[in-house]
Design a protein around this motif. Structure first.
Motif, short mmCIF file in Angstrom:
data_model
loop_
_atom_site.label_atom_id
_atom_site.label_comp_id
_atom_site.label_asym_id
_atom_site.label_seq_id
_atom_site.Cartn_x
_atom_site.Cartn_y
_atom_site.Cartn_z
N MET A 1 19.74 -4.30 -9.10
CA MET A 1 19.01 -3.90 -10.29
C MET A 1 18.47 -2.49 -10.11
O MET A 1 17.96 -2.14 -9.05
N ASP A 2 18.57 -1.71 -11.15
CA ASP A 2 18.00 -0.37 -11.15
C ASP A 2 16.49 -0.45 -10.92
O ASP A 2 15.82 -1.33 -11.49
N VAL A 3 15.96 0.44 -10.11
CA VAL A 3 14.54 0.36 -9.75
C VAL A 3 13.64 0.55 -10.97
O VAL A 3 12.59 -0.10 -11.08
N VAL A 4 14.03 1.37 -11.92
CA VAL A 4 13.22 1.56 -13.13
C VAL A 4 13.17 0.26 -13.93
O VAL A 4 12.11 -0.16 -14.41
N ILE A 5 14.30 -0.42 -14.04
CA ILE A 5 14.33 -1.71 -14.74
C ILE A 5 13.47 -2.73 -14.01
O ILE A 5 12.73 -3.50 -14.62
N ALA A 6 13.55 -2.74 -12.67
CA ALA A 6 12.75 -3.68 -11.89
C ALA A 6 11.26 -3.44 -12.12
O ALA A 6 10.48 -4.39 -12.30
N ILE A 7 10.84 -2.19 -12.15
CA ILE A 7 9.43 -1.86 -12.38
C ILE A 7 8.99 -2.31 -13.77
O ILE A 7 7.93 -2.91 -13.95
N LYS A 8 9.83 -2.02 -14.77
CA LYS A 8 9.47 -2.36 -16.15
C LYS A 8 9.50 -3.86 -16.42
O LYS A 8 8.74 -4.37 -17.25
N ILE A 27 15.35 -15.16 1.45
CA ILE A 27 14.06 -14.98 2.13
C ILE A 27 14.19 -13.90 3.20
O ILE A 27 13.34 -13.00 3.31
N ASP A 28 15.28 -13.98 3.97
CA ASP A 28 15.51 -12.97 5.01
C ASP A 28 15.64 -11.57 4.41
O ASP A 28 15.10 -10.60 4.95
N THR A 29 16.33 -11.48 3.27
CA THR A 29 16.48 -10.18 2.61
C THR A 29 15.14 -9.64 2.14
O THR A 29 14.82 -8.46 2.34
N ALA A 131 3.27 -3.09 0.81
CA ALA A 131 4.25 -4.12 1.16
C ALA A 131 4.38 -5.16 0.05
O ALA A 131 5.49 -5.63 -0.25
N ALA A 132 3.27 -5.51 -0.58
CA ALA A 132 3.32 -6.48 -1.68
C ALA A 132 4.16 -5.94 -2.83
O ALA A 132 4.98 -6.67 -3.40
N LEU A 137 9.09 -6.00 -6.15
CA LEU A 137 10.24 -5.29 -6.74
C LEU A 137 11.55 -5.80 -6.15
O LEU A 137 12.56 -5.93 -6.86
N ALA A 138 11.55 -6.11 -4.85
CA ALA A 138 12.75 -6.69 -4.23
C ALA A 138 13.07 -8.04 -4.85
O ALA A 138 14.23 -8.36 -5.14
N ALA A 139 12.03 -8.86 -5.06
CA ALA A 139 12.24 -10.17 -5.69
C ALA A 139 12.83 -10.00 -7.08
O ALA A 139 13.78 -10.70 -7.47
#
Length: 200
Positions: A1-8, A27-29, A131-132, A137-139
């Motif tokens: 996913m594009d980071v901008v989309i993830a943030i929005k 979970i490992d990722t 880290a949170a 955003l990774a999730a």
């Protein structure tokens, strides 16, 4: 996913599917990506406690305003920090640096943290927050929902999880599959109220 989309698209989700289980590789990722979060002097003092015991989750929920995401999310991470990581074999954090750079950084670490408990705690909280956000955003990028959480009796939670005396809890992050749409965004302040140029 594009980071901008993830943030929005990232929202604090309160209701999760209690039957959904995150695959171990996801979970490992998530943890691997969280470990890429920056910390001052690269001391990597965050500690990611994965609470997988159901009884322990129920006990933590009882200390956290009975928030359902504590028990219903697939993954509950208590993000902690080691306040004394700066003095625990700090050469590890710069083992790949040239010797002259490493020695200079080790001296700077000692100078910055020694006898400065406020700095130690402030840096821990900053690192936990960074880290949170990385985790959330990774999730989102992996197709999961998340919720950053406090509203807990952290002293009692610390006793439950046997938190070492030189550690502190920053916050929780719950991750899983949401089952309800989030409420509409509460209302953003005008940019002119939150962006200040040069001086207040």
């Amino acid at each position: 996913m594009d980071v901008v989309i993830a943030i929005k698209s990232r929202r604090a989700i309160k209701h999760f599917d209690p039957d959904y289980q995150l695959p171990q590789h996801d979970i490992d990722t998530l943890v691997s990506l969280a470990q890429l979060s920056p910390t001052a002097f690269n001391i990597q003092h965050w500690r990611f406690l994965l609470v997988q015991d159901r009884t322990l989750r129920e006990a933590i929920r009882a200390l956290s305003w009975m928030q359902p995401q504590i028990t219903d999310a697939s993954l509950l991470i208590v993000i902690c920090a080691d306040l004394k990581a700066w003095q625990k074999q700090p050469e590890r954090y710069w083992r790949n640096a040239p010797p002259e750079i490493r020695e200079g950084l080790l001296a700077a670490i000692d100078s910055y943290y020694r006898d400065c408990e406020t700095v130690q705690r402030d840096e821990a909280m900053r690192s936990c927050g960074i880290a949170a956000q990385t985790l959330m955003l990774a999730a989102q990028a992996l197709g999961y929902d998340s919720c950053p959480m406090d509203l807990a009796d952290f002293a009692e939670v610390g006793r439950l999880i046997r938190l070492p005396e030189d550690h502190v809890i920053g916050l929780f992050v719950a991750i899983g599959k949401g089952i309800r749409e989030p409420w509409p965004r509460g209302g953003a302040l005008d940019r002119d109220e939150v962006v200040i140029r040069n001086r207040f």
